[in-house]
Structures are given as structure tokens and as C-alpha cells.
Design an enzyme around this catalytic site. Structure first.
Site, mmCIF file in Angstrom:
data_model
loop_
_atom_site.group_PDB
_atom_site.id
_atom_site.type_symbol
_atom_site.label_atom_id
_atom_site.label_comp_id
_atom_site.label_asym_id
_atom_site.label_seq_id
_atom_site.Cartn_x
_atom_site.Cartn_y
_atom_site.Cartn_z
ATOM 1 N N CYS A 33 4.012 8.245 -11.311
ATOM 2 C CA CYS A 33 3.118 7.533 -12.219
ATOM 3 C C CYS A 33 1.702 8.078 -12.238
ATOM 4 O O CYS A 33 0.907 7.678 -13.081
ATOM 5 C CB CYS A 33 3.060 6.062 -11.818
ATOM 6 S SG CYS A 33 2.395 5.878 -10.162
ATOM 7 N N CYS A 58 -1.411 0.759 -9.810
ATOM 8 C CA CYS A 58 -0.874 -0.495 -10.335
ATOM 9 C C CYS A 58 -1.088 -1.639 -9.327
ATOM 10 O O CYS A 58 -1.491 -1.422 -8.185
ATOM 11 C CB CYS A 58 0.614 -0.333 -10.615
ATOM 12 S SG CYS A 58 1.571 -0.237 -9.102
ATOM 13 N N CYS A 102 5.765 2.255 -5.173
ATOM 14 C CA CYS A 102 4.347 1.911 -5.022
ATOM 15 C C CYS A 102 4.009 1.692 -3.544
ATOM 16 O O CYS A 102 2.899 2.018 -3.105
ATOM 17 C CB CYS A 102 4.008 0.664 -5.831
ATOM 18 S SG CYS A 102 4.651 0.706 -7.514
#
Ligand code: FES
Length: 124
Positions: A33, A58, A102
């Protein structure tokens, strides 16, 4: 879809910022990402005395970073080295499968910071 703990650490992240006199710095980014994280450690007698992070990413990445700093603050370098991204996700009450990478960001930045700390020790 996110646990209460994720929302808590996302909206009120702990240990955000930088340590100008850090003993070690770990940086990483996600190929998936493009999000990035930088982790600063202050270490005394092989124990993480202080830790701060800067994450450009994020909500799950910010929550993971925040949780990771709480998990390893006060721990020895060897104890911190054993923390995995799954440990971080578990402490957050789980992450959606699409968001598991993440938590990798936080775990990888920690491993890189520990590597930086050890190489600085050897070059003394
Ligand atoms: Fe990039 Fe979460 S989507 S770290």
C-alpha cells in the site's frame, strides 16, 4: 469491523512523535500500500526506556504502531525481538484479514530498530 481496541489506539494513539536522541531507528514500508513507519528507541542497559513512532498509513497501521509501542516499552531488547505481527494483532483484539499486513509494518519497524541498535553496539 474493527475491535474497540483498534478504534481506541487509532483515535488516541500512544507514543506518537520522534526521539531526537534515539539509540536506534527502524524504518519500513509496505509494498502492498505504500504506507511507511519510523520507530525510535531509547535504550538503557538493554531495556527499551522510551519509544516513539511516526506512521504515515491507514488506521490499522496507526493502531498497530501504537499498540506495539505499549507492548515493548520497558521490555528488554531480547524480549522485544520476540514480538511478532500476530502478537500485535492479537493484542488489538484481531484485525480483518485484509488488514493483517498493517501489523507487519509495526513488527518489521521494530525488528529493523533492534537490528540498528545491535549494529550500533558492535561498532562502538
Ligand atoms: Fe497500508 Fe494498512 S493499508 S499499512
Amino acid at each position: 469491523m474493527y475491535s474497540e481496541k483498534v478504534m481506541d489506539h487509532f483515535t488516541n494513539p500512544r507514543n506518537v512523535g520522534e526521539l531526537p536522541d534515539a539509540d536506534a531507528i527502524g524504518e519500513t514500508g509496505s509494498f502492498k500500500c505504500g504506507d511507511t513507519m519510523k520507530l525510535y528507541l531509547k535504550v538503557k542497559d538493554d531495556r527499551i526506556e522510551d519509544i516513539k513512532f511516526q506512521t504515515f498509513g491507514c488506521g490499522a497501521a496507526i493502531a498497530s504502531s501504537s499498540m506495539l509501542t505499549e507492548m515493548v516499552k520497558g521490555r528488554t531488547i531480547d524480549e522485544a525481538a520476540r514480538v511478532t505481527n500476530q502478537d500485535v494483532a492479537d493484542q488489538l483484539g484481531g484485525l480483518p484479514p485484509l488488514k493483517l499486513h498493517c501489523s507487519n509494518l509495526a513488527a518489521d519497524a521494530l525488528q529493523n530498530a533492534i537490528g540498528d541498535y545491535k549494529s550500533r553496539q558492535h561498532s562502538r
